[in-house]
Design an enzyme around this catalytic site. Structure first.
Site, mmCIF file in Angstrom:
data_model
loop_
_atom_site.group_PDB
_atom_site.id
_atom_site.type_symbol
_atom_site.label_atom_id
_atom_site.label_comp_id
_atom_site.label_asym_id
_atom_site.label_seq_id
_atom_site.Cartn_x
_atom_site.Cartn_y
_atom_site.Cartn_z
ATOM 1 C CB SER A 192 9.659 71.614 46.073
ATOM 2 O OG SER A 192 10.169 71.982 47.347
ATOM 3 C CE1 TYR B 273 13.338 76.896 50.462
ATOM 4 C CE2 TYR B 273 12.909 74.538 50.356
ATOM 5 C CZ TYR B 273 12.457 75.841 50.313
ATOM 6 O OH TYR B 273 11.130 76.090 50.124
ATOM 7 C CB THR C 224 14.297 78.926 47.367
ATOM 8 O OG1 THR C 224 13.483 78.364 46.336
ATOM 9 C CG2 THR C 224 13.460 79.910 48.161
ATOM 10 C CE LYS D 45 9.736 80.555 43.616
ATOM 11 N NZ LYS D 45 9.400 81.001 44.985
ATOM 12 C CG HIS E 156 8.476 81.866 49.507
ATOM 13 N ND1 HIS E 156 9.686 81.336 49.148
ATOM 14 C CD2 HIS E 156 7.744 80.816 49.954
ATOM 15 C CE1 HIS E 156 9.697 80.030 49.388
ATOM 16 N NE2 HIS E 156 8.525 79.688 49.869
#
Length: 395
Positions: free
Chosen positions: A109, A132, A158, A254, A278
């Site tokens: 991540s 992000y 995401t 996602k 999520h």
């Protein structure tokens, strides 16, 4: 409780709860608002029953899949999650090593605690980098360039987190990064000194992907401020299309949950989508990925790889998702609790148990390979999807 006595997700969860301070356990375990979606993510699998076939000659089974161009030895992967070294000092290192051992994909991540380059060196298996969309477009380009240089196979953007969810468990304890605990939270840490000793006697907690922007010192943003100040809520399909073109490889979104958005993902050139709410941590009351799966597979499954995550706790959950058309299934809490409980041996045991459950389930279903699973192997207690003809009639 000992690791050898863990035989299910629930066992790992109990072991993690016994080790972690309450605020950290709740950070993993909790969801948004009333946690309705969190609970439904798992209970949704109970709405469909498996219908096995017998006398199919299943001495050997093949549980491998190919998803977004990556060959996986089993149809599950370790989805990218944040702050892993907060749960155990090995963090992403343990997950990368375990995923490599089991021949499957894992992710790092943007809010990971080990650099994506180091994780890449640990495992020879395919690696996802989850990120992000920032207001700083230069930062977005920098992150993609760094991932490409590190040899990342799949970029995963995401798209359901332009603002943080309302996680009331964290508010009750004051949990935040950097730590700003209230008295109730501090008390929970005090009664779990082993975690504190482990945390303090290993390397400093870092966020290597974003350490110039988010960190543990007073001059850096907190995680909550990262979401509210650095992420761009005006992100549009045009913005994402530009990133897909710039990456020029496997690109996954996602957080897709509607047919309309799945269609747009295909149009802009994405090669995969992850149906996800999520883990119930963002919009409480949203539909589960499993309940949306058939509808979206019917609409776009022949043009893009459809994956799902959320609530998976058993091999039979994986088989039900694959029977509805998912190419693979992402795991989150399923490996985080074992990580928190025992580090790399915990993640390895959890993946081994899941692999055994999938293999056993395939044999009992009469399937020599996963391509033989289809909707004829399911009967649903309540129909939770419209078929494609019904969907089109509503347009």
């Amino acid at each position: 409780m000992r690791l050898k006595n863990c035989h299910s997700f629930h066992d790992f969860r109990r072991m993690a709860k016994s080790r972690l301070p309450g605020p950290i356990f709740d950070y993993i375990d909790g969801g948004a608002d009333d946690e309705v979606t969190l609970r439904r993510n798992t209970s949704a699998f109970d709405t469909c029953d498996l219908v096995p076939n017998v006398l199919r000659g299943v001495g050997e089974v093949d549980m491998s899949v190919t998803v977004m161009g990556q060959r996986l030895a089993m149809p599950v992967y370790c989805s990218p999650t944040a702050l892993q070294r907060l749960f155990h000092h090995q963090g992403e290192r343990a997950v990368a090593a375990a995923a490599g051992q089991f021949g499957t994909m894992f992710g790092v991540s943007s809010l990971g605690t080990v650099s994506l380059e180091e994780a890449r060196r640990i495992s020879s298996g395919p690696q996802v980098y989850q990120f992000y969309f920032h207001k700083d477009r230069g930062l977005n380009r920098e992150m993609m360039a760094r991932a490409k240089q590190a040899g990342i196979e799949v970029m995963m953007l995401t798209v359901d987190s332009i603002t943080g969810g309302n996680r009331e468990r964290d508010k009750r304890t004051g949990f935040a990064i950097p730590f700003r605990l209230n008295l109730a939270g501090l008390t929970q840490f005090a009664i779990k000194p082993a975690w504190a000793i482990n945390y303090l006697t290993h390397e400093r907690f870092r966020l290597p992907q974003l350490e110039n922007h988010v960190g543990m010192d007073g001059g850096a943003l907190s995680i909550s401020r990262y979401f509210t100040e650095m992420l761009d809520p005006t992100m549009s399909w045009d913005d994402v299309a530009e990133m897909v073109r710039e990456w020029g490889g496997q690109f996954c979104l996602k957080g897709i949950m509607s047919v309309e958005d799945a269609e747009r993902a295909v149009e802009i050139g994405c090669t995969g989508i992850v149906l996800s709410n999520h883990g119930g941590r963002q919009l409480d009351g949203s539909r589960t990925a499993f309940d949306q799966l058939a509808e979206i597979v019917d609409a776009v499954g022949d043009r893009i790889d459809v994956i799902m995550d959320g609530g998976v706790q058993r091999g039979t959950h994986v088989l039900k998702a694959l029977a509805l058309g998912a190419k693979a299934v992402g795991l989150g809490r399923y490996y985080l609790f074992p990580l928190a409980a025992a580090g790399q041996p915990g993640v390895e045991r959890a993946l081994d148990l899941l692999r055994s459950e999938i293999e056993r389930g395939m044999k009992l279903m009469g399937c020599t390979d996963l391509s033989r699973l289809n909707r004829g192997n399911l009967r649903c207690i309540e129909r939770n999807w419209m078929d494609i003809e019904q969907y089109r009639s509503h347009q």
